[in-house]
Motif scaffolding. Structure first.
Motif, PDB file in Angstrom:
ATOM      1  N   ALA A   1       0.879  -2.970 -11.648  1.00  0.00           N
ATOM      2  CA  ALA A   1       0.134  -1.839 -12.121  1.00  0.00           C
ATOM      3  C   ALA A   1       0.133  -0.616 -11.398  1.00  0.00           C
ATOM      4  CB  ALA A   1      -1.486  -2.294 -11.680  1.00  0.00           C
ATOM      5  N   SER A   2       1.029  -0.356 -10.441  1.00  0.00           N
ATOM      6  CA  SER A   2       0.934   0.972  -9.713  1.00  0.00           C
ATOM      7  C   SER A   2       1.757   2.136 -10.640  1.00  0.00           C
ATOM      8  CB  SER A   2       1.781   0.624  -8.486  1.00  0.00           C
ATOM      9  OG  SER A   2       3.430   0.384  -8.631  1.00  0.00           O
ATOM     10  N   GLY A   3       2.755   1.614 -11.493  1.00  0.00           N
ATOM     11  CA  GLY A   3       3.312   2.554 -12.370  1.00  0.00           C
ATOM     12  C   GLY A   3       4.583   3.237 -11.649  1.00  0.00           C
ATOM     13  N   LYS A   4       4.839   2.693 -10.559  1.00  0.00           N
ATOM     14  CA  LYS A   4       5.991   3.043  -9.592  1.00  0.00           C
ATOM     15  C   LYS A   4       6.977   1.991  -9.691  1.00  0.00           C
ATOM     16  CE  LYS A   4       2.323   5.556  -7.992  1.00  0.00           C
ATOM     17  NZ  LYS A   4       2.312   5.481  -6.744  1.00  0.00           N
TER      18      LYS A   4
ATOM     19  N   ARG B   1       0.949  -1.183   0.074  1.00  0.00           N
ATOM     20  CA  ARG B   1       0.195   0.062   0.103  1.00  0.00           C
ATOM     21  C   ARG B   1       0.939   1.375  -0.044  1.00  0.00           C
ATOM     22  NH1 ARG B   1      -2.934  -2.868   4.025  1.00  0.00           N
ATOM     23  NH2 ARG B   1      -2.098  -1.113   5.544  1.00  0.00           N
ATOM     24  N   MET B   2       1.856   1.317   0.562  1.00  0.00           N
ATOM     25  CA  MET B   2       2.705   2.415   0.643  1.00  0.00           C
ATOM     26  C   MET B   2       3.349   2.613  -0.813  1.00  0.00           C
ATOM     27  SD  MET B   2       5.427   2.721   4.014  1.00  0.00           S
ATOM     28  CE  MET B   2       6.078   0.807   3.829  1.00  0.00           C
ATOM     29  N   ILE B   3       3.719   1.678  -1.506  1.00  0.00           N
ATOM     30  CA  ILE B   3       4.207   1.981  -2.832  1.00  0.00           C
ATOM     31  C   ILE B   3       3.046   2.367  -3.564  1.00  0.00           C
ATOM     32  CG2 ILE B   3       4.914   0.795  -4.915  1.00  0.00           C
ATOM     33  CD1 ILE B   3       6.605  -0.933  -3.062  1.00  0.00           C
ATOM     34  N   GLU B   4       1.843   2.000  -3.663  1.00  0.00           N
ATOM     35  CA  GLU B   4       0.549   2.355  -4.301  1.00  0.00           C
ATOM     36  C   GLU B   4       0.266   3.732  -4.171  1.00  0.00           C
ATOM     37  OE1 GLU B   4      -2.167  -1.405  -5.049  1.00  0.00           O
ATOM     38  OE2 GLU B   4      -2.094  -0.874  -3.151  1.00  0.00           O
ATOM     39  N   TYR B   5       0.320   4.213  -2.828  1.00  0.00           N
ATOM     40  CA  TYR B   5      -0.061   5.550  -2.487  1.00  0.00           C
ATOM     41  C   TYR B   5       0.959   6.566  -2.529  1.00  0.00           C
ATOM     42  CZ  TYR B   5      -4.132   2.799  -0.495  1.00  0.00           C
ATOM     43  OH  TYR B   5      -5.118   2.129  -0.222  1.00  0.00           O
ATOM     44  N   GLN B   6       2.316   6.586  -2.878  1.00  0.00           N
ATOM     45  CA  GLN B   6       3.109   7.357  -2.976  1.00  0.00           C
ATOM     46  C   GLN B   6       3.309   7.948  -4.405  1.00  0.00           C
ATOM     47  OE1 GLN B   6       4.504   8.441  -0.050  1.00  0.00           O
ATOM     48  NE2 GLN B   6       3.075   6.875   0.598  1.00  0.00           N
ATOM     49  N   PRO B   7       2.879   9.358  -4.733  1.00  0.00           N
ATOM     50  CA  PRO B   7       2.760   9.787  -5.895  1.00  0.00           C
ATOM     51  C   PRO B   7       4.077   9.955  -6.499  1.00  0.00           C
ATOM     52  CG  PRO B   7       2.235  11.466  -4.497  1.00  0.00           C
ATOM     53  CD  PRO B   7       2.367  10.161  -3.672  1.00  0.00           C
ATOM     54  N   ASP B   8       5.152   9.982  -5.897  1.00  0.00           N
ATOM     55  CA  ASP B   8       6.567  10.496  -6.678  1.00  0.00           C
ATOM     56  C   ASP B   8       7.410   9.489  -6.553  1.00  0.00           C
ATOM     57  OD1 ASP B   8       6.415  10.548  -3.777  1.00  0.00           O
ATOM     58  OD2 ASP B   8       7.452  12.120  -3.566  1.00  0.00           O
ATOM     59  N   LEU B   9       6.982   8.304  -6.538  1.00  0.00           N
ATOM     60  CA  LEU B   9       7.942   7.081  -6.741  1.00  0.00           C
ATOM     61  C   LEU B   9       8.166   6.795  -8.242  1.00  0.00           C
ATOM     62  CD1 LEU B   9       7.055   4.378  -3.922  1.00  0.00           C
ATOM     63  CD2 LEU B   9       8.691   6.259  -3.877  1.00  0.00           C
ATOM     64  N   ARG B  10       9.423   6.500  -8.718  1.00  0.00           N
ATOM     65  CA  ARG B  10       9.657   6.029 -10.273  1.00  0.00           C
ATOM     66  C   ARG B  10      10.621   5.140  -9.884  1.00  0.00           C
ATOM     67  NH1 ARG B  10       5.730   8.522 -10.088  1.00  0.00           N
ATOM     68  NH2 ARG B  10       5.266  10.295 -11.536  1.00  0.00           N
ATOM     69  N   GLY B  11      10.461   4.179 -10.833  1.00  0.00           N
ATOM     70  CA  GLY B  11      11.520   2.991 -11.292  1.00  0.00           C
ATOM     71  C   GLY B  11      11.816   2.235 -10.141  1.00  0.00           C
ATOM     72  N   LEU B  12      11.104   1.888  -9.160  1.00  0.00           N
ATOM     73  CA  LEU B  12      11.476   1.128  -7.935  1.00  0.00           C
ATOM     74  C   LEU B  12      11.777  -0.102  -8.617  1.00  0.00           C
ATOM     75  CD1 LEU B  12      11.934   1.310  -4.701  1.00  0.00           C
ATOM     76  CD2 LEU B  12       9.479   0.553  -4.592  1.00  0.00           C
ATOM     77  N   HIS B  13      12.888  -0.587  -7.813  1.00  0.00           N
ATOM     78  CA  HIS B  13      13.091  -2.250  -8.005  1.00  0.00           C
ATOM     79  C   HIS B  13      12.473  -3.033  -6.762  1.00  0.00           C
ATOM     80  CE1 HIS B  13      15.902  -1.770 -11.540  1.00  0.00           C
ATOM     81  NE2 HIS B  13      15.770  -0.884 -11.136  1.00  0.00           N
ATOM     82  N   ALA B  14      11.564  -3.761  -6.972  1.00  0.00           N
ATOM     83  CA  ALA B  14      10.746  -4.267  -5.587  1.00  0.00           C
ATOM     84  C   ALA B  14      11.423  -5.984  -5.779  1.00  0.00           C
ATOM     85  CB  ALA B  14       9.452  -4.229  -5.738  1.00  0.00           C
ATOM     86  N   TRP B  15      11.793  -6.320  -4.730  1.00  0.00           N
ATOM     87  CA  TRP B  15      11.754  -7.710  -4.590  1.00  0.00           C
ATOM     88  C   TRP B  15      10.853  -8.373  -3.645  1.00  0.00           C
ATOM     89  CZ3 TRP B  15      16.970 -10.519  -4.589  1.00  0.00           C
ATOM     90  CH2 TRP B  15      17.772 -10.069  -5.667  1.00  0.00           C
ATOM     91  N   LEU B  16       9.894  -8.911  -4.136  1.00  0.00           N
ATOM     92  CA  LEU B  16       8.425  -9.559  -3.531  1.00  0.00           C
ATOM     93  C   LEU B  16       8.702 -10.962  -3.030  1.00  0.00           C
ATOM     94  CD1 LEU B  16       5.535  -9.068  -3.100  1.00  0.00           C
ATOM     95  CD2 LEU B  16       5.090 -10.030  -5.349  1.00  0.00           C
ATOM     96  N   LYS B  17       8.797 -10.826  -1.639  1.00  0.00           N
ATOM     97  CA  LYS B  17       9.168 -12.155  -0.822  1.00  0.00           C
ATOM     98  C   LYS B  17       7.954 -12.948  -0.616  1.00  0.00           C
ATOM     99  CE  LYS B  17      11.877 -13.061   3.108  1.00  0.00           C
ATOM    100  NZ  LYS B  17      13.064 -12.360   4.160  1.00  0.00           N
ATOM    101  N   ALA B  18       8.190 -14.163  -0.895  1.00  0.00           N
ATOM    102  CA  ALA B  18       7.421 -15.082  -0.462  1.00  0.00           C
ATOM    103  C   ALA B  18       7.768 -16.029   0.992  1.00  0.00           C
ATOM    104  CB  ALA B  18       7.136 -16.205  -1.646  1.00  0.00           C
TER     105      ALA B  18
END
Length: 355
Positions: free
Chosen positions: A148-151, A107-124
């Motif tokens: 889908a976030s665009g971030k 949710r933090m990533i979705e709601y931050q309007p000024d994030l760009r090009g984040l490299h996310a490591w999604l943990k299982a």
């Protein structure tokens, strides 16, 4: 006279161990530098690996920012991810890669309007039950929302192995299977292997590995033979010698009682320097390159070693507490802990770098 206790750090050995890890695993490898590079000094270690490492990993953002301030430009993965939105924005400004392991971080990533090009490591979460998404539906939902976030520029799928240092257990096999099931059909690189995974589990190899303790030459697997070289040598010198007689008790609590005439060396290092107070009499040390042992309880600033049968040993003799002659894993087992803790706890002594 300067106190002789010190930790010698061999950066050539660090580079050797990283190259070995990368060669064994294949793909790319993030050198884990959390906890001040397991007590070895994060900035000097990062600089030593800067021309060869694919990137680095740390526990939290402040550790990563210290590396950036020191001029480290390689990718840095923050393993705990962001704790709040301000930290997330700061990390993004410095180009840090962030682990995402729970709903609030999505949710933090979705709601931050000024994030760009984040490299996310999604943990299982594949069985450690500590962090990560536990079901296929949760993981797929988080993946879809980040995409889908665009971030987010890209997503790497990861998990952490809980018992990879136990090759006779089936837990790791189950985790590998669970990871494949949870991530099936999702695009992105994969990362499963910690140090023990790199050394002992070919089935856990993926696009990225995350070697930690093995970089510092402490083999996490039972036995040895992987070709790792210890990076740290904790050492000091004998600064006094005394004779004791049968029946004499040595040190606090009188836990060790001499059963023969002995020569005992007093060594300038103790638990305030990071040597474990719980190490019992008989724990191995090396005196001038020859095997010896602790006698008596560890004090804050000093400890005692048996030099009865070591001709020529005395004031000025070099004592290795762990390093190439004394395996840190052996000391850790004697003290009832693990090499990770011993290395991370080294403090107060100067770190002397070579290589």
């Amino acid at each position: 006279m300067t106190r002789p206790a010190r930790a010698r750090i061999d950066l050539d050995a660090l580079r050797h161990n990283y190259a070995l890890a990368r060669r064994l695993h294949g793909g790319r490898a993030l050198a884990v530098l959390k906890a001040n590079a397991y007590g070895h000094g994060a900035i000097p270690c990062a600089r030593a690996l800067a021309d060869m490492a694919d990137g680095f990993a740390v526990a939290f953002t402040d550790e990563a920012l210290a590396l950036r301030a020191a001029g480290i430009i390689r990718p840095i993965l923050v393993l705990e991810g962001a704790f709040d939105a301000d930290e997330l924005r700061l990390a993004n400004r410095h180009g840090l890669w962030m682990v995402v392991h729970h709903e609030h971080q999505v949710r933090m990533i979705e709601y931050q309007p000024d994030l760009r090009g984040l490299h996310a490591w999604l943990k299982a979460d594949t069985g450690m039950r500590r962090a990560g998404f536990s079901t296929q539906a949760e993981l797929a939902d988080a993946h879809a929302r980040l995409s889908a976030s665009g971030k987010v520029a890209d997503i790497t799928l990861m998990t952490h192995l809980a018992r990879a240092d136990e090759p006779d257990q089936t837990a790791t096999t189950r985790q590998i299977a669970a990871f494949k099931a949870l991530t099936g059909g999702l695009p992105g690189d994969r990362s499963l292997s910690n140090s023990a995974g790199v050394l002992g589990w070919p089935a856990a190899r993926g696009d990225w590995s995350r070697p930690g303790i093995l970089l510092y030459g402490a083999d996490p697997m039972p036995g040895a033979g992987h070709g790792l070289i210890p990076v740290m040598t904790l050492e000091s010198r004998i600064f006094a010698v005394r004779g004791v007689q049968p029946g004499d008790a040595i040190g606090y609590g009188g836990r060790y009682v001499a059963d023969r005439p002995m020569r005992v060396g007093l060594v300038a290092v103790g638990y305030a320097d990071g040597y474990p107070r719980s190490a019992p009499s008989g724990t191995p040390v090396s005196v001038d390159g020859r095997p010896s042992r602790l006698v008596g309880r560890i004090s804050m600033d000093m400890l005692t070693v048996d030099i009865t049968d070591l001709a020529g040993a005395g004031v000025g003799s070099r004592v290795e507490l762990w390093g190439r002659q004394v395996d840190v894993n052996v000391v850790a087992r004697a003290a009832g802990t693990v090499a990770y803790e011993l290395l991370c706890n080294v403090k107060r002594v100067p770190l002397d770098y070579s290589g």
